[in-house]
Design an enzyme around this catalytic site. Structure first.
Site, mmCIF file in Angstrom:
data_model
loop_
_atom_site.group_PDB
_atom_site.id
_atom_site.type_symbol
_atom_site.label_atom_id
_atom_site.label_comp_id
_atom_site.label_asym_id
_atom_site.label_seq_id
_atom_site.Cartn_x
_atom_site.Cartn_y
_atom_site.Cartn_z
ATOM 1 N N HIS A 98 0.847 -1.194 0.000
ATOM 2 C CA HIS A 98 0.000 0.000 0.000
ATOM 3 C C HIS A 98 0.879 1.239 0.000
ATOM 4 O O HIS A 98 1.944 1.254 0.614
ATOM 5 C CB HIS A 98 -0.954 0.008 1.198
ATOM 6 C CG HIS A 98 -0.293 -0.269 2.504
ATOM 7 N ND1 HIS A 98 0.052 -1.539 2.918
ATOM 8 C CD2 HIS A 98 0.110 0.563 3.496
ATOM 9 C CE1 HIS A 98 0.632 -1.481 4.099
ATOM 10 N NE2 HIS A 98 0.684 -0.212 4.483
ATOM 11 N N HIS A 100 0.872 5.163 1.058
ATOM 12 C CA HIS A 100 0.186 6.192 1.838
ATOM 13 C C HIS A 100 0.306 7.523 1.095
ATOM 14 O O HIS A 100 1.408 7.906 0.688
ATOM 15 C CB HIS A 100 0.871 6.399 3.196
ATOM 16 C CG HIS A 100 0.851 5.221 4.111
ATOM 17 N ND1 HIS A 100 -0.039 5.111 5.159
ATOM 18 C CD2 HIS A 100 1.629 4.112 4.167
ATOM 19 C CE1 HIS A 100 0.191 3.985 5.819
ATOM 20 N NE2 HIS A 100 1.204 3.358 5.247
#
Ligand code: 5GP
Ligand code: ZN
Length: 136
Positions: A98, A100
């Protein structure tokens, strides 16, 4: 697979979605470091930068660019930090890659963008570069 981000993509765990396409899903972080903190993930499970396919990595970074612009405008941020952690040693908590996107403001007091600056040993720096180049 017992992965919370795969479950978010499947809709088995609720999330606040901001964007999706055939390769990428983006949603709001549940513990935001700042208003607008968004996570961008590949639909296909990959634990980290070492596992993700080049195609999915390309799709993720394209979405990160597009969303960063929308977030900066929509949230009226002064700047944006883009952060991506790989492995426990790097602080990665959720083992599904992921990125951010973290909106920032002048004087917001968030301390993720600076570390103690100390001049490096030029021999060590050059030696590290040689080790990296030998793997390319
Ligand atoms: P990292 O693995 O890069 O350290 O961070 C994982 C991030 O995922 C954290 O910022 C955390 O707040 C976020 N997160 C963990 N579980 C959930 C969840 O169930 N929903 C959402 N929206 N975010 C989550
Ligand atoms: Zn997953």
């Amino acid at each position: 697979m017992d992965c919370i981000f795969c479950k978010i993509i499947q809709g088995e765990i609720p999330s606040v979605k901001v964007y999706e396409d055939d390769k990428v899903f983006a949603f709001m972080d549940i513990n935001p470091l700042s208003s607008g903190h968004t996570l961008v993930i590949p639909r296909t499970h990959a634990e980290n930068i070492f596992e993700i396919s080049e195609q999915d990595a390309t799709a993720v970074i394209k979405a990160v660019k597009m969303l960063s612009t929308a977030i900066k405008k929509g949230i009226q941020a002064d700047g944006i930090n883009i952060l991506q952690l790989n492995g426990k040693a790097a602080g990665q908590l959720v083992p599904h890659l992921h990125v951010h996107i973290i909106p920032r403001w002048i004087g917001d007091g968030i301390t993720i963008s600076h570390w103690p600056m100390k001049a490096g040993d030029m021999k060590e720096i050059a030696g590290a570069a040689e080790k990296i180049k030998a793997e390319l």
